[in-house]
Design a protein around this motif. Sequence first.
Motif, short mmCIF file in Angstrom:
data_model
loop_
_atom_site.label_atom_id
_atom_site.label_comp_id
_atom_site.label_asym_id
_atom_site.label_seq_id
_atom_site.Cartn_x
_atom_site.Cartn_y
_atom_site.Cartn_z
N TYR A 141 0.83 -1.21 0.00
CA TYR A 141 0.00 0.00 0.00
C TYR A 141 0.87 1.26 0.00
O TYR A 141 0.66 2.18 -0.81
CB TYR A 141 -0.91 -0.03 1.24
N PHE A 142 1.86 1.31 0.89
CA PHE A 142 2.68 2.51 0.98
C PHE A 142 3.74 2.57 -0.12
O PHE A 142 4.22 3.66 -0.46
CB PHE A 142 3.30 2.61 2.37
N SER A 143 4.08 1.43 -0.69
CA SER A 143 4.96 1.45 -1.87
C SER A 143 4.23 2.09 -3.05
O SER A 143 4.84 2.81 -3.86
CB SER A 143 5.41 0.03 -2.22
N ILE A 144 2.94 1.81 -3.16
CA ILE A 144 2.13 2.45 -4.20
C ILE A 144 2.14 3.97 -4.00
O ILE A 144 2.33 4.74 -4.96
CB ILE A 144 0.69 1.91 -4.18
N HIS A 147 5.59 5.38 -5.03
CA HIS A 147 5.80 5.43 -6.48
C HIS A 147 4.99 6.54 -7.12
O HIS A 147 5.47 7.21 -8.04
CB HIS A 147 5.45 4.07 -7.10
N GLN A 148 3.76 6.73 -6.64
CA GLN A 148 2.95 7.81 -7.18
C GLN A 148 3.60 9.16 -6.92
O GLN A 148 3.63 10.04 -7.79
CB GLN A 148 1.54 7.76 -6.57
N GLU A 149 4.12 9.34 -5.73
CA GLU A 149 4.78 10.60 -5.38
C GLU A 149 6.04 10.81 -6.22
O GLU A 149 6.34 11.93 -6.67
CB GLU A 149 5.13 10.62 -3.89
N GLY A 201 5.78 1.36 -14.47
CA GLY A 201 5.71 -0.10 -14.56
C GLY A 201 5.67 -0.75 -13.19
O GLY A 201 4.87 -1.67 -12.95
N ASN A 202 6.50 -0.27 -12.29
CA ASN A 202 6.49 -0.80 -10.91
C ASN A 202 5.17 -0.52 -10.23
O ASN A 202 4.66 -1.34 -9.45
CB ASN A 202 7.64 -0.18 -10.11
N LEU A 203 4.59 0.66 -10.51
CA LEU A 203 3.31 1.02 -9.90
C LEU A 203 2.21 0.06 -10.33
O LEU A 203 1.39 -0.38 -9.51
CB LEU A 203 2.95 2.46 -10.28
N ALA A 209 -0.43 -6.49 -7.31
CA ALA A 209 -0.11 -7.24 -6.08
C ALA A 209 -1.15 -6.95 -5.00
O ALA A 209 -1.60 -7.86 -4.29
CB ALA A 209 1.29 -6.85 -5.59
N LEU A 210 -1.54 -5.69 -4.86
CA LEU A 210 -2.57 -5.33 -3.88
C LEU A 210 -3.90 -5.98 -4.23
O LEU A 210 -4.62 -6.48 -3.35
CB LEU A 210 -2.71 -3.81 -3.80
#
Length: 415
Positions: A141-144, A147-149, A201-203, A209-210
Amino acid sequence: MKKLILIFMFSGLVAQAQDVFSLDDCYNLAAENYPLVKQKILLENQLATENEVIDSEQLPQVSLFSRASYQSDIINLAIPNSTFQGPNKDQYRNELQINQLIYGSGVIDAKSTLLQKTNQAEQLAVDIRLYELKQRINQVYFSILLHQEKIELQARRNQQLQQQLREVKSGVDNGVIVASAQDAIQAELLKVKQQTTELEGNLQYLLKALSSLIGVKVSDVNQLQFQKIEVTDEGSLQRPELNFYQAKKEELTASQNLISKENLPRLNAFANAGYSNPGLNMLDNQFQDYVFVGLQLNWKVFDWNANKNKRKSLDFKKEELSAEAETFQLQIQTKLDEQLQKIKSLEQIIEDDDAIIELRLKVMNATYSQLKNGSITASTFLAEQTQFYESESSKLIHQIELVLAKQNYNTIKGY
């Protein structure tokens, strides 16, 4: 940090036609949709089936017995003036047996209680594995969010570089700035584009995954609703592991109760109906019908303390569980202390980040002025600009690490 919160607080307005999920929503969806949840349903069905088996022990037990045999010798009685014939060497017996428990000293109730306690412990074991998903959800969740930031930071840098490219191009046309400065900025723009593509791509991977974890498709970061997270060092642990240890102790107590009833008296009524040769009348050498009924009492009066030692052995297992529970609480407290220290360190680091960013901004603006005057090369300016954006990126990372540390603290504590 306020900016991060505002972005996600108003994300629901952007996602209008989509479902919006808070972190708690993700927890609840995972608890409903994760494949492991099926195991809890199977355990419930297993409990109901096994209870039916135990209940059947109170019903009449019916069995059928058939036997045919041949023996090499028989009893011969020499009785004067008698036509008595001994039994045949081949003998046959068919018998229907019925047994009904009348009094079982509470064994059936004890079995039912043990079954319930065992199933409860197994359910809690599944809850523990489901609870472990929370930290995985936190990470994703916080990795998303991070990445957005970072993507937005790259967008701002791209916009700035585009503006600077126009200004540098004008300087090149006027002969103030060397032509290679324009090429250097264009190369930097391509590099920013590459980094953005990688982040996007990572996002998408993280969103998938979420989705897998919560069982609901999340295709856009705007479907996530971030809420301010606070921590408190008050209150006791609410971890499912503690409930599991208690349930296992109750299971052992139920086992001791069942064992204690093994040597108590049991009273059964029985009835046998048969058709055999010879029958109950051994002097009548032909097939006969017969019936007999009665009561049977079983009572194990002395077992050399085997029953007592079995219960005592389970007491030792209870003490082992208590030791495991204490060890677990100690480990959790250590993790909580570690998270609290991490939170304090990150708060201080973020304050330093602000000071670093302010200084880097001054240096970047100064070098850009020098670049426009032709007193430095584009490489020198771009190096300073990269330092500035790296300091902003570091602050973003530290901000996300801070909220993640806070949420992990709550998760470790059981909230």
